[in-house]
Design a protein around this motif. Structure first.
Motif, PDB file in Angstrom:
ATOM      1  N   TRP A  52       0.838  -1.202   0.000  1.00  0.00           N
ATOM      2  CA  TRP A  52       0.000   0.000   0.000  1.00  0.00           C
ATOM      3  C   TRP A  52       0.872   1.251   0.000  1.00  0.00           C
ATOM      4  N   GLN A  53       1.941   1.233   0.782  1.00  0.00           N
ATOM      5  CA  GLN A  53       2.838   2.396   0.823  1.00  0.00           C
ATOM      6  C   GLN A  53       3.498   2.623  -0.534  1.00  0.00           C
ATOM      7  N   VAL A  54       3.916   1.540  -1.174  1.00  0.00           N
ATOM      8  CA  VAL A  54       4.535   1.647  -2.499  1.00  0.00           C
ATOM      9  C   VAL A  54       3.527   2.191  -3.509  1.00  0.00           C
ATOM     10  N   ALA A  55       2.304   1.704  -3.459  1.00  0.00           N
ATOM     11  CA  ALA A  55       1.275   2.168  -4.383  1.00  0.00           C
ATOM     12  C   ALA A  55       0.999   3.661  -4.199  1.00  0.00           C
ATOM     13  N   ALA A  56       1.017   4.118  -2.955  1.00  0.00           N
ATOM     14  CA  ALA A  56       0.758   5.534  -2.676  1.00  0.00           C
ATOM     15  C   ALA A  56       1.893   6.427  -3.152  1.00  0.00           C
ATOM     16  N   LEU A  57       3.091   5.871  -3.232  1.00  0.00           N
ATOM     17  CA  LEU A  57       4.251   6.652  -3.653  1.00  0.00           C
ATOM     18  C   LEU A  57       4.321   6.862  -5.156  1.00  0.00           C
ATOM     19  N   GLY A  58       3.700   6.000  -5.914  1.00  0.00           N
ATOM     20  CA  GLY A  58       3.846   5.973  -7.359  1.00  0.00           C
ATOM     21  C   GLY A  58       4.075   7.292  -8.055  1.00  0.00           C
ATOM     22  N   PRO A  59       3.090   8.161  -8.148  1.00  0.00           N
ATOM     23  CA  PRO A  59       3.260   9.400  -8.908  1.00  0.00           C
ATOM     24  C   PRO A  59       4.342  10.315  -8.349  1.00  0.00           C
ATOM     25  N   ALA A  60       4.426  10.433  -7.030  1.00  0.00           N
ATOM     26  CA  ALA A  60       5.421  11.324  -6.433  1.00  0.00           C
ATOM     27  C   ALA A  60       6.835  10.838  -6.708  1.00  0.00           C
ATOM     28  N   VAL A  61       7.067   9.553  -6.549  1.00  0.00           N
ATOM     29  CA  VAL A  61       8.395   8.992  -6.779  1.00  0.00           C
ATOM     30  C   VAL A  61       8.785   9.115  -8.241  1.00  0.00           C
ATOM     31  N   MET A  62       7.861   8.840  -9.126  1.00  0.00           N
ATOM     32  CA  MET A  62       8.168   8.939 -10.548  1.00  0.00           C
ATOM     33  C   MET A  62       8.473  10.380 -10.950  1.00  0.00           C
ATOM     34  N   ALA A  63       7.806  11.350 -10.327  1.00  0.00           N
ATOM     35  CA  ALA A  63       8.087  12.753 -10.625  1.00  0.00           C
ATOM     36  C   ALA A  63       9.491  13.133 -10.172  1.00  0.00           C
ATOM     37  N   VAL A  64       9.891  12.671  -8.997  1.00  0.00           N
ATOM     38  CA  VAL A  64      11.243  12.943  -8.498  1.00  0.00           C
ATOM     39  C   VAL A  64      12.272  12.270  -9.393  1.00  0.00           C
ATOM     40  N   LYS A  65      12.012  11.032  -9.774  1.00  0.00           N
ATOM     41  CA  LYS A  65      12.940  10.300 -10.650  1.00  0.00           C
ATOM     42  C   LYS A  65      13.078  11.010 -11.991  1.00  0.00           C
ATOM     43  N   ALA A  66      11.965  11.445 -12.564  1.00  0.00           N
ATOM     44  CA  ALA A  66      12.007  12.130 -13.849  1.00  0.00           C
ATOM     45  C   ALA A  66      12.785  13.438 -13.748  1.00  0.00           C
ATOM     46  N   ALA A  67      12.596  14.181 -12.661  1.00  0.00           N
ATOM     47  CA  ALA A  67      13.319  15.442 -12.478  1.00  0.00           C
ATOM     48  C   ALA A  67      14.815  15.188 -12.325  1.00  0.00           C
ATOM     49  N   TYR A  68      15.175  14.166 -11.571  1.00  0.00           N
ATOM     50  CA  TYR A  68      16.588  13.827 -11.390  1.00  0.00           C
ATOM     51  C   TYR A  68      17.204  13.411 -12.721  1.00  0.00           C
ATOM     52  N   ASP A  69      16.517  12.550 -13.454  1.00  0.00           N
ATOM     53  CA  ASP A  69      17.039  12.083 -14.741  1.00  0.00           C
ATOM     54  C   ASP A  69      17.218  13.243 -15.715  1.00  0.00           C
ATOM     55  N   LEU A  70      16.266  14.159 -15.741  1.00  0.00           N
ATOM     56  CA  LEU A  70      16.362  15.322 -16.618  1.00  0.00           C
ATOM     57  C   LEU A  70      17.568  16.179 -16.243  1.00  0.00           C
ATOM     58  N   GLN A  71      17.721  16.422 -14.949  1.00  0.00           N
ATOM     59  CA  GLN A  71      18.850  17.219 -14.473  1.00  0.00           C
ATOM     60  C   GLN A  71      20.172  16.548 -14.845  1.00  0.00           C
ATOM     61  N   PHE A  72      20.265  15.242 -14.654  1.00  0.00           N
ATOM     62  CA  PHE A  72      21.478  14.498 -14.979  1.00  0.00           C
ATOM     63  C   PHE A  72      21.761  14.568 -16.479  1.00  0.00           C
ATOM     64  N   ALA A  76      25.021  16.357 -18.264  1.00  0.00           N
ATOM     65  CA  ALA A  76      25.885  15.595 -19.169  1.00  0.00           C
ATOM     66  C   ALA A  76      26.035  16.317 -20.507  1.00  0.00           C
ATOM     67  N   LYS A  77      24.961  16.913 -21.007  1.00  0.00           N
ATOM     68  CA  LYS A  77      25.021  17.653 -22.273  1.00  0.00           C
ATOM     69  C   LYS A  77      25.884  18.905 -22.153  1.00  0.00           C
ATOM     70  N   VAL A  78      25.765  19.590 -21.032  1.00  0.00           N
ATOM     71  CA  VAL A  78      26.575  20.787 -20.815  1.00  0.00           C
ATOM     72  C   VAL A  78      28.052  20.392 -20.754  1.00  0.00           C
ATOM     73  N   LYS A  79      28.368  19.338 -20.021  1.00  0.00           N
ATOM     74  CA  LYS A  79      29.757  18.891 -19.916  1.00  0.00           C
ATOM     75  C   LYS A  79      30.313  18.442 -21.272  1.00  0.00           C
ATOM     76  N   ALA A  80      29.456  17.893 -22.095  1.00  0.00           N
ATOM     77  CA  ALA A  80      29.894  17.429 -23.426  1.00  0.00           C
ATOM     78  C   ALA A  80      29.953  18.570 -24.424  1.00  0.00           C
ATOM     79  N   GLY A  81      29.522  19.753 -24.032  1.00  0.00           N
ATOM     80  CA  GLY A  81      29.541  20.900 -24.919  1.00  0.00           C
ATOM     81  C   GLY A  81      28.389  20.924 -25.902  1.00  0.00           C
ATOM     82  N   ALA A  82      27.372  20.113 -25.658  1.00  0.00           N
ATOM     83  CA  ALA A  82      26.229  20.034 -26.555  1.00  0.00           C
ATOM     84  C   ALA A  82      25.213  21.145 -26.307  1.00  0.00           C
TER      85      ALA A  82
END
Length: 85
Positions: A52-72, A76-82
């Motif tokens: 139940w706790q995992v199910a309740a986390l779904g959207p919030a966790v995915m939003a944090v993961k997506a924001a982290y992945d985007l930032q990463f 990486a693009k800035v470091k590569a000069g892209a």
């Protein structure tokens, strides 16, 4: 996935399933499978409650993961000069 868990544990023990999800940035499926297997026993002794706790986390966790992945990806693009700084 194991590497993410190991890396997240270097900052200390997990205080809750939400803390685990936020720090490991695993997908919803991995969280569900861990809950079903009883891997969260030290945080929540009852598998059903862990699910139940995992199910309740779904959207919030995915939003944090997506924001982290985007930032990463952007960093990486800035470091590569892209991208302009």
């Amino acid at each position: 996935e194991a590497a993410r868990i190991t890396e997240a544990r270097t900052a200390g023990s997990f205080s809750s399933i939400e803390d685990f999800a936020r720090r490991t940035r695993l997908g919803q499926r991995a969280h569900r499978e861990l809950a079903e297997s009883g891997a969260f026993g030290s945080l929540e002794p009852h598998r059903r409650d862990a699910l139940w706790q995992v199910a309740a986390l779904g959207p919030a966790v995915m939003a944090v993961k997506a924001a982290y992945d985007l930032q990463f990806d952007l960093l990486a693009k800035v470091k590569a000069g892209a991208m302009p700084r």
